[in-house]
Design a protein around this motif. Structure first.
Motif, PDB file in Angstrom:
ATOM      1  N   UNK A  92      36.400  -9.157  -7.044  1.00  0.00           N
ATOM      2  CA  UNK A  92      36.399 -10.025  -5.866  1.00  0.00           C
ATOM      3  C   UNK A  92      37.815 -10.380  -5.449  1.00  0.00           C
ATOM      4  N   UNK A  93      38.690 -10.626  -6.418  1.00  0.00           N
ATOM      5  CA  UNK A  93      40.096 -10.884  -6.125  1.00  0.00           C
ATOM      6  C   UNK A  93      40.706  -9.677  -5.412  1.00  0.00           C
ATOM      7  N   UNK A  94      40.423  -8.467  -5.923  1.00  0.00           N
ATOM      8  CA  UNK A  94      40.931  -7.236  -5.305  1.00  0.00           C
ATOM      9  C   UNK A  94      40.396  -7.094  -3.882  1.00  0.00           C
ATOM     10  N   UNK A  95      39.097  -7.372  -3.693  1.00  0.00           N
ATOM     11  CA  UNK A  95      38.512  -7.266  -2.359  1.00  0.00           C
ATOM     12  C   UNK A  95      39.238  -8.194  -1.381  1.00  0.00           C
ATOM     13  N   UNK A 124      42.905  -8.812   3.319  1.00  0.00           N
ATOM     14  CA  UNK A 124      44.025  -9.289   4.120  1.00  0.00           C
ATOM     15  C   UNK A 124      45.258  -8.420   3.953  1.00  0.00           C
ATOM     16  N   UNK A 125      45.033  -7.201   3.435  1.00  0.00           N
ATOM     17  CA  UNK A 125      46.009  -6.114   3.479  1.00  0.00           C
ATOM     18  C   UNK A 125      47.338  -6.427   2.785  1.00  0.00           C
ATOM     19  N   UNK A 126      47.242  -6.949   1.550  1.00  0.00           N
ATOM     20  CA  UNK A 126      48.439  -7.180   0.750  1.00  0.00           C
ATOM     21  C   UNK A 126      48.441  -6.212  -0.422  1.00  0.00           C
ATOM     22  N   UNK A 127      49.623  -5.757  -0.781  1.00  0.00           N
ATOM     23  CA  UNK A 127      49.760  -4.956  -1.991  1.00  0.00           C
ATOM     24  C   UNK A 127      49.754  -5.897  -3.190  1.00  0.00           C
ATOM     25  N   UNK A 128      49.608  -5.331  -4.371  1.00  0.00           N
ATOM     26  CA  UNK A 128      49.702  -6.148  -5.584  1.00  0.00           C
ATOM     27  C   UNK A 128      51.080  -6.783  -5.696  1.00  0.00           C
ATOM     28  N   UNK A 129      52.101  -6.047  -5.287  1.00  0.00           N
ATOM     29  CA  UNK A 129      53.463  -6.560  -5.351  1.00  0.00           C
ATOM     30  C   UNK A 129      53.619  -7.789  -4.469  1.00  0.00           C
ATOM     31  N   UNK A 130      53.156  -7.696  -3.220  1.00  0.00           N
ATOM     32  CA  UNK A 130      53.284  -8.818  -2.288  1.00  0.00           C
ATOM     33  C   UNK A 130      52.477 -10.014  -2.784  1.00  0.00           C
ATOM     34  N   UNK A 131      51.260  -9.766  -3.245  1.00  0.00           N
ATOM     35  CA  UNK A 131      50.453 -10.868  -3.763  1.00  0.00           C
ATOM     36  C   UNK A 131      51.133 -11.489  -4.981  1.00  0.00           C
ATOM     37  N   UNK A 132      51.707 -10.661  -5.838  1.00  0.00           N
ATOM     38  CA  UNK A 132      52.428 -11.171  -6.995  1.00  0.00           C
ATOM     39  C   UNK A 132      53.586 -12.071  -6.591  1.00  0.00           C
ATOM     40  N   UNK A 171      54.142 -14.083  -9.815  1.00  0.00           N
ATOM     41  CA  UNK A 171      53.946 -13.217 -10.977  1.00  0.00           C
ATOM     42  C   UNK A 171      54.300 -11.795 -10.577  1.00  0.00           C
ATOM     43  N   UNK A 172      54.356 -10.884 -11.559  1.00  0.00           N
ATOM     44  CA  UNK A 172      54.637  -9.490 -11.207  1.00  0.00           C
ATOM     45  C   UNK A 172      53.338  -8.764 -10.844  1.00  0.00           C
ATOM     46  N   UNK A 173      53.494  -7.579 -10.254  1.00  0.00           N
ATOM     47  CA  UNK A 173      52.328  -6.833  -9.792  1.00  0.00           C
ATOM     48  C   UNK A 173      51.423  -6.376 -10.933  1.00  0.00           C
ATOM     49  N   UNK A 174      51.980  -6.198 -12.127  1.00  0.00           N
ATOM     50  CA  UNK A 174      51.160  -5.817 -13.284  1.00  0.00           C
ATOM     51  C   UNK A 174      50.196  -6.940 -13.653  1.00  0.00           C
ATOM     52  N   UNK A 175      50.640  -8.179 -13.506  1.00  0.00           N
ATOM     53  CA  UNK A 175      49.755  -9.316 -13.784  1.00  0.00           C
ATOM     54  C   UNK A 175      48.597  -9.328 -12.802  1.00  0.00           C
ATOM     55  N   UNK A 176      48.880  -9.088 -11.530  1.00  0.00           N
ATOM     56  CA  UNK A 176      47.818  -9.019 -10.520  1.00  0.00           C
ATOM     57  C   UNK A 176      46.847  -7.895 -10.896  1.00  0.00           C
ATOM     58  N   UNK A 177      47.375  -6.751 -11.315  1.00  0.00           N
ATOM     59  CA  UNK A 177      46.529  -5.630 -11.731  1.00  0.00           C
ATOM     60  C   UNK A 177      45.635  -5.989 -12.903  1.00  0.00           C
ATOM     61  N   UNK A 178      46.180  -6.725 -13.875  1.00  0.00           N
ATOM     62  CA  UNK A 178      45.371  -7.135 -15.033  1.00  0.00           C
ATOM     63  C   UNK A 178      44.252  -8.083 -14.614  1.00  0.00           C
ATOM     64  N   UNK A 179      44.537  -8.978 -13.668  1.00  0.00           N
ATOM     65  CA  UNK A 179      43.480  -9.868 -13.163  1.00  0.00           C
ATOM     66  C   UNK A 179      42.385  -9.046 -12.499  1.00  0.00           C
ATOM     67  N   UNK A 180      42.800  -8.101 -11.650  1.00  0.00           N
ATOM     68  CA  UNK A 180      41.826  -7.306 -10.903  1.00  0.00           C
ATOM     69  C   UNK A 180      40.982  -6.408 -11.804  1.00  0.00           C
ATOM     70  N   UNK A 181      41.561  -5.928 -12.883  1.00  0.00           N
ATOM     71  CA  UNK A 181      40.827  -5.064 -13.811  1.00  0.00           C
ATOM     72  C   UNK A 181      40.014  -5.857 -14.825  1.00  0.00           C
TER      73      UNK A 181
END
Length: 159
Positions: free
Chosen positions: A66-69, A74-82, A87-97
């Motif tokens: 749902x976070x990824x959706x 709203x068309x943000x990359x993991x980097x921008x959301x991070x 936080x860094x984009x890897x943290x966003x990826x871990x949340x999404x996974x």
């Protein structure tokens, strides 16, 4: 081949959105050509806004999917959301996974970011951008670059 939900009369199981629990009762056309299914959705942008609004208003915590959706809607990359979340984009990826728990503050902020993305009158995005700028200044805070202008020494805005 039509999915089981269509046969049961629930509608089309819209797994293409990345969420396991979204079904479309109408507003779509499913056609088969050469044994391949093709889905056409009426006003997909409005559909994604409706899905996102439901996610933003639900009482349970957001899942990684749902976070990824919401992020993708709203068309943000993991980097921008991070950067927004500090936080860094890897943290966003871990949340999404689902590898890391989504902090409650991030959950609430994602909901608000989505709601703001569909309401142009909101000023939350401005506030978040300012916070991100302040974070960048904090990182650069120890670096002092001065420039002389008209017999006055001034700090240079960006080094």
């Amino acid at each position: 081949m039509l999915n089981e939900a269509t046969y049961m009369g629930i509608g089309y199981h819209y797994i293409e959105c990345g969420l396991p629990n979204v079904y479309l009762k109408n507003g779509y056309i499913l056609e088969t050509f050469d044994n391949e299914e093709y889905l056409s959705i009426d006003d997909m942008d409005a559909l994604h806004v409706a899905i996102g609004s439901n996610l933003a208003k639900k009482s349970k915590p957001l899942t990684g999917a749902e976070l990824r959706f919401l992020r993708e809607t709203f068309n943000h990359s993991r980097r921008v959301l991070g950067e927004i979340m500090g936080v860094d984009q890897q943290t966003v990826g871990r949340w999404e996974k689902g590898e890391s728990a989504i902090p409650k503050t991030v959950d609430l902020l994602m909901r608000q970011l989505f709601l703001e993305s569909i309401d142009e009158d909101s000023s939350l995005r401005f506030l978040l951008d300012k916070l991100a700028e302040n974070e960048a200044e904090t990182v650069m805070g120890d670096l002092v670059v001065l420039e002389e202008q008209n017999h006055h020494w001034l700090r240079v805005a960006s080094a």
